[in-house]
Design a protein around this motif. Sequence first.
Motif, PDB file in Angstrom:
ATOM      1  N   TRP A   1      10.954  10.359  38.218  1.00  0.00           N
ATOM      2  CA  TRP A   1      11.775  10.997  37.196  1.00  0.00           C
ATOM      3  C   TRP A   1      13.113  10.284  37.009  1.00  0.00           C
ATOM      4  CZ3 TRP A   1       9.505  14.042  33.930  1.00  0.00           C
ATOM      5  CH2 TRP A   1       8.375  14.740  34.327  1.00  0.00           C
ATOM      6  N   GLN A   2      13.650   9.721  38.084  1.00  0.00           N
ATOM      7  CA  GLN A   2      14.921   9.006  37.968  1.00  0.00           C
ATOM      8  C   GLN A   2      14.762   7.779  37.081  1.00  0.00           C
ATOM      9  OE1 GLN A   2      16.519   7.230  41.578  1.00  0.00           O
ATOM     10  NE2 GLN A   2      18.596   7.680  40.920  1.00  0.00           N
ATOM     11  N   HIS A   3      13.684   7.030  37.309  1.00  0.00           N
ATOM     12  CA  HIS A   3      13.424   5.847  36.503  1.00  0.00           C
ATOM     13  C   HIS A   3      13.150   6.239  35.051  1.00  0.00           C
ATOM     14  CE1 HIS A   3      12.281   1.629  35.905  1.00  0.00           C
ATOM     15  NE2 HIS A   3      11.299   2.086  35.140  1.00  0.00           N
ATOM     16  N   LEU A   4      12.408   7.342  34.870  1.00  0.00           N
ATOM     17  CA  LEU A   4      12.097   7.808  33.521  1.00  0.00           C
ATOM     18  C   LEU A   4      13.367   8.205  32.779  1.00  0.00           C
ATOM     19  CD1 LEU A   4       9.806   8.460  31.532  1.00  0.00           C
ATOM     20  CD2 LEU A   4       9.758  10.779  32.502  1.00  0.00           C
ATOM     21  N   LEU A   5      14.273   8.885  33.477  1.00  0.00           N
ATOM     22  CA  LEU A   5      15.536   9.292  32.866  1.00  0.00           C
ATOM     23  C   LEU A   5      16.361   8.072  32.463  1.00  0.00           C
ATOM     24  CD1 LEU A   5      17.409  11.647  32.122  1.00  0.00           C
ATOM     25  CD2 LEU A   5      18.331  11.549  34.452  1.00  0.00           C
ATOM     26  N   MET A   6      16.299   7.017  33.281  1.00  0.00           N
ATOM     27  CA  MET A   6      17.063   5.801  32.993  1.00  0.00           C
ATOM     28  C   MET A   6      16.570   5.084  31.737  1.00  0.00           C
ATOM     29  SD  MET A   6      19.579   4.962  35.118  1.00  0.00           S
ATOM     30  CE  MET A   6      20.228   5.393  36.744  1.00  0.00           C
ATOM     31  N   THR A   7      15.337   5.377  31.325  1.00  0.00           N
ATOM     32  CA  THR A   7      14.816   4.730  30.118  1.00  0.00           C
ATOM     33  C   THR A   7      15.379   5.364  28.840  1.00  0.00           C
ATOM     34  OG1 THR A   7      12.882   6.194  29.920  1.00  0.00           O
ATOM     35  CG2 THR A   7      12.632   4.209  31.284  1.00  0.00           C
ATOM     36  N   ALA A   8      15.913   6.576  28.960  1.00  0.00           N
ATOM     37  CA  ALA A   8      16.360   7.320  27.775  1.00  0.00           C
ATOM     38  C   ALA A   8      17.432   6.588  26.974  1.00  0.00           C
ATOM     39  CB  ALA A   8      16.832   8.714  28.181  1.00  0.00           C
ATOM     40  N   PRO A   9      18.493   6.057  27.597  1.00  0.00           N
ATOM     41  CA  PRO A   9      19.504   5.352  26.791  1.00  0.00           C
ATOM     42  C   PRO A   9      18.919   4.162  26.029  1.00  0.00           C
ATOM     43  CG  PRO A   9      20.401   5.881  28.944  1.00  0.00           C
ATOM     44  CD  PRO A   9      18.932   6.190  29.003  1.00  0.00           C
ATOM     45  N   LEU A  10      17.976   3.446  26.656  1.00  0.00           N
ATOM     46  CA  LEU A  10      17.357   2.299  25.987  1.00  0.00           C
ATOM     47  C   LEU A  10      16.556   2.756  24.771  1.00  0.00           C
ATOM     48  CD1 LEU A  10      16.465  -0.643  25.731  1.00  0.00           C
ATOM     49  CD2 LEU A  10      14.710  -0.188  27.462  1.00  0.00           C
ATOM     50  N   VAL A  11      15.715   3.766  24.965  1.00  0.00           N
ATOM     51  CA  VAL A  11      14.886   4.264  23.863  1.00  0.00           C
ATOM     52  C   VAL A  11      15.761   4.790  22.735  1.00  0.00           C
ATOM     53  CG1 VAL A  11      13.216   6.024  23.195  1.00  0.00           C
ATOM     54  CG2 VAL A  11      12.920   4.780  25.348  1.00  0.00           C
ATOM     55  N   LEU A  12      16.795   5.532  23.072  1.00  0.00           N
ATOM     56  CA  LEU A  12      17.661   6.125  22.050  1.00  0.00           C
ATOM     57  C   LEU A  12      18.511   5.071  21.342  1.00  0.00           C
ATOM     58  CD1 LEU A  12      18.575   9.332  24.023  1.00  0.00           C
ATOM     59  CD2 LEU A  12      17.342   9.255  21.849  1.00  0.00           C
ATOM     60  N   ALA A  13      18.878   4.009  22.058  1.00  0.00           N
ATOM     61  CA  ALA A  13      19.608   2.908  21.404  1.00  0.00           C
ATOM     62  C   ALA A  13      18.717   2.215  20.375  1.00  0.00           C
ATOM     63  CB  ALA A  13      20.097   1.907  22.450  1.00  0.00           C
ATOM     64  N   ILE A  14      17.455   2.011  20.740  1.00  0.00           N
ATOM     65  CA  ILE A  14      16.504   1.391  19.804  1.00  0.00           C
ATOM     66  C   ILE A  14      16.290   2.305  18.590  1.00  0.00           C
ATOM     67  CG2 ILE A  14      14.103   0.657  19.506  1.00  0.00           C
ATOM     68  CD1 ILE A  14      14.157  -0.176  22.483  1.00  0.00           C
ATOM     69  N   CYS A  15      16.162   3.600  18.839  1.00  0.00           N
ATOM     70  CA  CYS A  15      15.989   4.549  17.730  1.00  0.00           C
ATOM     71  C   CYS A  15      17.219   4.557  16.822  1.00  0.00           C
ATOM     72  CB  CYS A  15      15.742   5.953  18.274  1.00  0.00           C
ATOM     73  SG  CYS A  15      14.138   6.167  19.086  1.00  0.00           S
ATOM     74  N   THR A  16      18.397   4.465  17.420  1.00  0.00           N
ATOM     75  CA  THR A  16      19.632   4.435  16.626  1.00  0.00           C
ATOM     76  C   THR A  16      19.681   3.177  15.772  1.00  0.00           C
ATOM     77  OG1 THR A  16      20.798   5.672  18.359  1.00  0.00           O
ATOM     78  CG2 THR A  16      22.147   4.536  16.726  1.00  0.00           C
ATOM     79  N   ALA A  17      19.249   2.052  16.347  1.00  0.00           N
ATOM     80  CA  ALA A  17      19.227   0.801  15.581  1.00  0.00           C
ATOM     81  C   ALA A  17      18.274   0.892  14.402  1.00  0.00           C
ATOM     82  CB  ALA A  17      18.841  -0.365  16.497  1.00  0.00           C
ATOM     83  N   LEU A  18      17.094   1.464  14.639  1.00  0.00           N
ATOM     84  CA  LEU A  18      16.096   1.574  13.567  1.00  0.00           C
ATOM     85  C   LEU A  18      16.579   2.503  12.450  1.00  0.00           C
ATOM     86  CD1 LEU A  18      12.841   1.786  15.722  1.00  0.00           C
ATOM     87  CD2 LEU A  18      13.621  -0.153  14.348  1.00  0.00           C
ATOM     88  N   ALA A  19      17.124   3.655  12.843  1.00  0.00           N
ATOM     89  CA  ALA A  19      17.643   4.581  11.838  1.00  0.00           C
ATOM     90  C   ALA A  19      18.902   4.008  11.188  1.00  0.00           C
ATOM     91  CB  ALA A  19      17.946   5.934  12.477  1.00  0.00           C
ATOM     92  N   GLY A  20      19.695   3.313  11.987  1.00  0.00           N
ATOM     93  CA  GLY A  20      20.931   2.732  11.466  1.00  0.00           C
ATOM     94  C   GLY A  20      20.692   1.671  10.427  1.00  0.00           C
ATOM     95  N   ALA A  21      19.543   0.994  10.505  1.00  0.00           N
ATOM     96  CA  ALA A  21      19.218  -0.045   9.525  1.00  0.00           C
ATOM     97  C   ALA A  21      19.127   0.521   8.118  1.00  0.00           C
ATOM     98  CB  ALA A  21      17.902  -0.731   9.899  1.00  0.00           C
ATOM     99  N   ALA A  22      18.822   1.804   8.031  1.00  0.00           N
ATOM    100  CA  ALA A  22      18.712   2.454   6.717  1.00  0.00           C
ATOM    101  C   ALA A  22      19.814   3.490   6.524  1.00  0.00           C
ATOM    102  CB  ALA A  22      17.345   3.119   6.582  1.00  0.00           C
ATOM    103  N   SER A  23      20.912   3.360   7.293  1.00  0.00           N
ATOM    104  CA  SER A  23      21.932   4.408   7.307  1.00  0.00           C
ATOM    105  C   SER A  23      22.773   4.486   6.038  1.00  0.00           C
ATOM    106  CB  SER A  23      22.854   4.236   8.525  1.00  0.00           C
ATOM    107  OG  SER A  23      23.495   2.971   8.501  1.00  0.00           O
ATOM    108  N   ALA A  24      22.504   3.602   5.076  1.00  0.00           N
ATOM    109  CA  ALA A  24      23.149   3.764   3.765  1.00  0.00           C
ATOM    110  C   ALA A  24      22.648   5.048   3.108  1.00  0.00           C
ATOM    111  CB  ALA A  24      22.867   2.560   2.879  1.00  0.00           C
ATOM    112  N   LYS A  25      21.447   5.493   3.504  1.00  0.00           N
ATOM    113  CA  LYS A  25      20.885   6.749   3.009  1.00  0.00           C
ATOM    114  C   LYS A  25      21.313   7.887   3.933  1.00  0.00           C
ATOM    115  CE  LYS A  25      16.813   4.485   1.015  1.00  0.00           C
ATOM    116  NZ  LYS A  25      15.332   4.394   1.016  1.00  0.00           N
ATOM    117  N   LYS A  26      21.630   9.002   3.346  1.00  0.00           N
ATOM    118  CA  LYS A  26      22.180  10.121   4.109  1.00  0.00           C
ATOM    119  C   LYS A  26      21.241  10.605   5.211  1.00  0.00           C
ATOM    120  CE  LYS A  26      24.288  14.674   3.530  1.00  0.00           C
ATOM    121  NZ  LYS A  26      24.685  15.735   2.570  1.00  0.00           N
ATOM    122  N   THR A  27      19.950  10.708   4.901  1.00  0.00           N
ATOM    123  CA  THR A  27      18.984  11.213   5.893  1.00  0.00           C
ATOM    124  C   THR A  27      18.905  10.293   7.106  1.00  0.00           C
ATOM    125  OG1 THR A  27      17.661  12.230   4.137  1.00  0.00           O
ATOM    126  CG2 THR A  27      16.600  11.903   6.277  1.00  0.00           C
ATOM    127  N   ALA A  28      18.814   8.987   6.840  1.00  0.00           N
ATOM    128  CA  ALA A  28      18.743   8.015   7.934  1.00  0.00           C
ATOM    129  C   ALA A  28      20.034   8.002   8.735  1.00  0.00           C
ATOM    130  CB  ALA A  28      18.451   6.619   7.374  1.00  0.00           C
TER     131      ALA A  28
END
Length: 257
Positions: free
Chosen positions: A4-31
């Motif tokens: 569980w410790q290792h799994l928890l440590m993956t969260a910032p990486l996954v969320l950073a990638i998700c932020t980058a993907l959503a951020g690429a379209a962040s000119a749109k309000k929903t993204a």
Amino acid sequence: MINWQHLLMTAPLVLAICTALAGAASAKKTARSLATVTAVLGFLCSAGILVLRGVQMNHLPLSSGLDFSLWLCAVLFLFTIFLLGKLRMPVVVVLLSIMIAILAAWVLSQNHEVAPMAPALRSPWLSVHVLSAMLSYSVLTVSFVLSLVIVTRKVDKTTDRLDEWAYRLVLLGLPLLTVMLVTGSIWAEYAWGSYWSWDWKEVWALVTWLVYALYLHLRVGGWRNKQAAYLNILGFAVVVFTFFGVSYLLPGLHSYL
């Protein structure tokens, strides 16, 4: 059995990638809203891991490069949230999220076990020294991202605005670097009996300070946009070498970091 410790440590990486993907379209309000949500979750996860490690250590988690990087991730997620609301520039969000993802990936590769604090770290100056270093590196990372965008664009009102933000962030970062150097010297005298030992980490921290002092001097003297941005990028390269390069290539008194 799930680690569980290792799994928890993956969260910032996954969320950073998700932020980058959503951020690429962040000119749109929903993204942009989605990127904000993932960045908030990234901050909460990074901060939550730090709290858990602090409880396990029974003191602020500041004694390793892993802890330092987790602090950086948390603060950079906060900057991402702020910039999503202020700049409305997808490229800035994407680049900053990539920086967080790189840090989070490095954290994931490290040993996550909580170890006793090294004797040299048992000083009341530790918190001020490490936190000032972390905050300075955070604001300088954001300044670097803005300068990176500047050098890829034609000079216009947008680059003028980015240049001003990058400059103001260095104005904040340099005093924090100064606090880092001063408190580090006091700590060094406590730990090793000398205010300055010419340890590689000390030397390169001073080089970092000098590069950013030169940046501010030339910026006040008239350097703007791409001219100043290239020097700012050089400064960040020195920051990266001071934190990572020295630790791997030039180990010394700070080898535990």
